[in-house]
Scaffold this motif. Structure first.
Motif, PDB file in Angstrom:
ATOM      1  N   UNK A  94      -1.504  -6.003   9.262  1.00  0.00           N
ATOM      2  CA  UNK A  94      -2.262  -7.123   8.697  1.00  0.00           C
ATOM      3  C   UNK A  94      -2.463  -6.931   7.205  1.00  0.00           C
ATOM      4  N   UNK A  95      -2.282  -8.010   6.429  1.00  0.00           N
ATOM      5  CA  UNK A  95      -2.561  -7.969   4.997  1.00  0.00           C
ATOM      6  C   UNK A  95      -3.945  -8.545   4.733  1.00  0.00           C
ATOM      7  N   UNK A  96      -4.721  -7.888   3.875  1.00  0.00           N
ATOM      8  CA  UNK A  96      -6.058  -8.382   3.568  1.00  0.00           C
ATOM      9  C   UNK A  96      -6.374  -8.192   2.091  1.00  0.00           C
ATOM     10  N   UNK A  97      -7.179  -9.110   1.562  1.00  0.00           N
ATOM     11  CA  UNK A  97      -7.752  -8.937   0.229  1.00  0.00           C
ATOM     12  C   UNK A  97      -8.932  -7.990   0.391  1.00  0.00           C
ATOM     13  N   UNK A  98      -8.804  -6.775  -0.131  1.00  0.00           N
ATOM     14  CA  UNK A  98      -9.853  -5.765   0.071  1.00  0.00           C
ATOM     15  C   UNK A  98     -10.864  -5.724  -1.064  1.00  0.00           C
ATOM     16  N   UNK A  99     -10.501  -6.205  -2.248  1.00  0.00           N
ATOM     17  CA  UNK A  99     -11.420  -6.193  -3.392  1.00  0.00           C
ATOM     18  C   UNK A  99     -11.184  -7.407  -4.279  1.00  0.00           C
ATOM     19  N   UNK A 100     -12.261  -8.015  -4.727  1.00  0.00           N
ATOM     20  CA  UNK A 100     -12.219  -8.953  -5.845  1.00  0.00           C
ATOM     21  C   UNK A 100     -13.156  -8.360  -6.892  1.00  0.00           C
TER      22      UNK A 100
END
Length: 427
Positions: free
Chosen positions: A357-363
């Protein structure tokens, strides 16, 4: 989509050789003959050849014809993998090993080539279509399939397992923000924030490892750029799929057979500044072009976007420093850091989990240079608890510094998305 097993290697290899001899491809110019006509000719000749052979019991003649013809004049067993929409990447490790990626996971297939020369012939067919060359003198090459899929080739003896071919397939359907939310890649409040950042011309760098989804996210965010703006995209191999009316896509070019004519990403970034762009979108910064990109961001081209390989937001800043120093311009490190802090507003980091799974881990917001170090603050992040082993997108409670000037100018903004509570459900 299940793929039929390849026919017996010895039989396919023998038929392949007889078909090539029958067609005499040296005199039959396959580059000039339309593919349907050539395929029909090859199929008819092969059926005549098969009629003279005693096939093993249960042999599927139609499958055998398709397999051998594909390998002789097409892309061989890759044809079926390229037609399978569930396959996102194809990895060939020599003639006998073919792996694919589906849903972020790697698996070996029953697919194989009849021989190493057959694999080499298919590779040469791919690269010749785009005017490239691959041989013992040039054993490394990047190319592109007609559908836009990206190809990398490494020949023996550099590759010890035989010719290595990697194809990153070009998505036939343009993904949207809703697709990423549905897949659990990003949470709706983060989407709302990034949409505001794109709309109000914040400079964004997307970081992540290989295959983490950087280009996919760049594609989706670039699609949020308002109409009426002139966009120049710059890539090594064209992958972005923007639908804007005033769009100029540029693609770098490698040197020709004489070693001349190379046009680098850096050349294109410099030239883009003369094209009156409102936004510059660089597919990936990996060297000295980072300095030109930062200068563009600092000189009136706000709202530009790019990607870079990094293991995390802090690692990205260190990599940018190294890339700027690779430009050959003699700048003090302090000046480099001030340039980075002034140019970049946000870092969006994406990662691929072990499950695929790909995820946005930080903004992360880049704020300033404090005591010689680039200061940042997390706005959103993806966290996993040891007890439940489930992750959540959450806001950190921090509000980006640029929100206050926007509100002071009369722009209505939603501050509730920054409340310190889960920004999305468990994923």
């Amino acid at each position: 989509m299940s793929l039929p097993a390849a026919p017996p290697a010895d039989l396919a290899r023998a038929l392949h050789g007889e078909l090539l001899a029958s067609l005499d491809l040296r005199r039959c110019d396959i580059m000039q003959m339309p593919e349907p006509e050539l395929r029909a000719l090859a199929s008819a000749r092969l059926e005549e050849i098969i009629a003279r052979h005693a096939l093993p019991p249960g042999a599927d003649t139609r499958q055998l014809v398709r397999f051998v013809v594909d390998e002789a004049i097409g892309l061989g067993p890759l044809e079926q993998l390229l037609a399978d929409d569930s396959v996102t990447e194809i990895m060939v490790n020599g003639a006998s090993q073919v792996f694919v990626e589906r849903d972020g996971r790697l698996a070996r297939t029953a697919t194989r080539f009849t021989s190493e020369p057959a694999l080499r012939a298919i590779i040469e067919r791919i690269v010749s279509r785009v005017g490239r060359r691959v041989d013992d003198a040039s054993p490394l090459v990047d190319a592109r399939l007609p559908d836009g899929s990206r190809v990398n080739v490494v020949l023996a003896p550099l590759s010890l397992c035989g010719a290595a071919l990697t194809i990153r397939k070009f998505a036939r359907r343009r993904l949207t923000i809703d697709d990423l939310v549905g897949r659990g890649t990003i949470a709706p409040p983060m989407v709302a924030f990034l949409a505001e950042c794109v709309r109000h011309r914040r400079n964004i760098v997307i970081s992540g490892g290989t295959g983490s989804g950087k280009t996919t996210l760049l594609n989706v965010l670039s699609a949020l750029i308002p109409e009426g703006e002139r966009i120049v995209t710059i890539e090594d191999a064209a992958e972005l799929q923007l639908a804007h009316a005033n769009l100029v896509p540029l693609e770098a070019r490698t040197a020709n057979l004489e070693g001349r004519g190379e046009i680098t990403i850096r050349d294109l970034v410099r030239n883009a500044l003369r094209m009156r762009p409102d936004r510059i979108v660089v597919g990936e910064c990996r060297g000295g072009e980072a300095l030109d990109m930062l200068q563009a961001m600092n000189t009136g081209h706000d709202g530009s976007l790019t990607t870079a390989h990094a293991n995390g937001p802090r690692d990205l800043l260190s990599r940018l420093e190294v890339m700027v120093l690779m430009s050959g311009v003699d700048l003090p490190l302090q000046a480099v850091r001030e340039q980075i802090a002034a140019a970049i507003d946000l870092i969006v980091h994406v990662a691929r989990a072990p499950c695929g799974t790909r995820r946005v881990t930080h903004v992360v917001e880049v704020t300033d240079v404090d005591a010689g170090v680039i200061a940042t603050q997390d706005l959103f992040r993806y966290t996993t608890t040891r007890a439940s082993r489930q992750g959540r997108f959450e806001a950190t409670g921090q509000v980006p510094a640029f929100y206050e000037p926007l509100r002071a100018s009369g722009i209505e903004l939603d501050y509730s998305i920054f409340r310190r509570e889960p920004a999305g459900g468990a994923a």
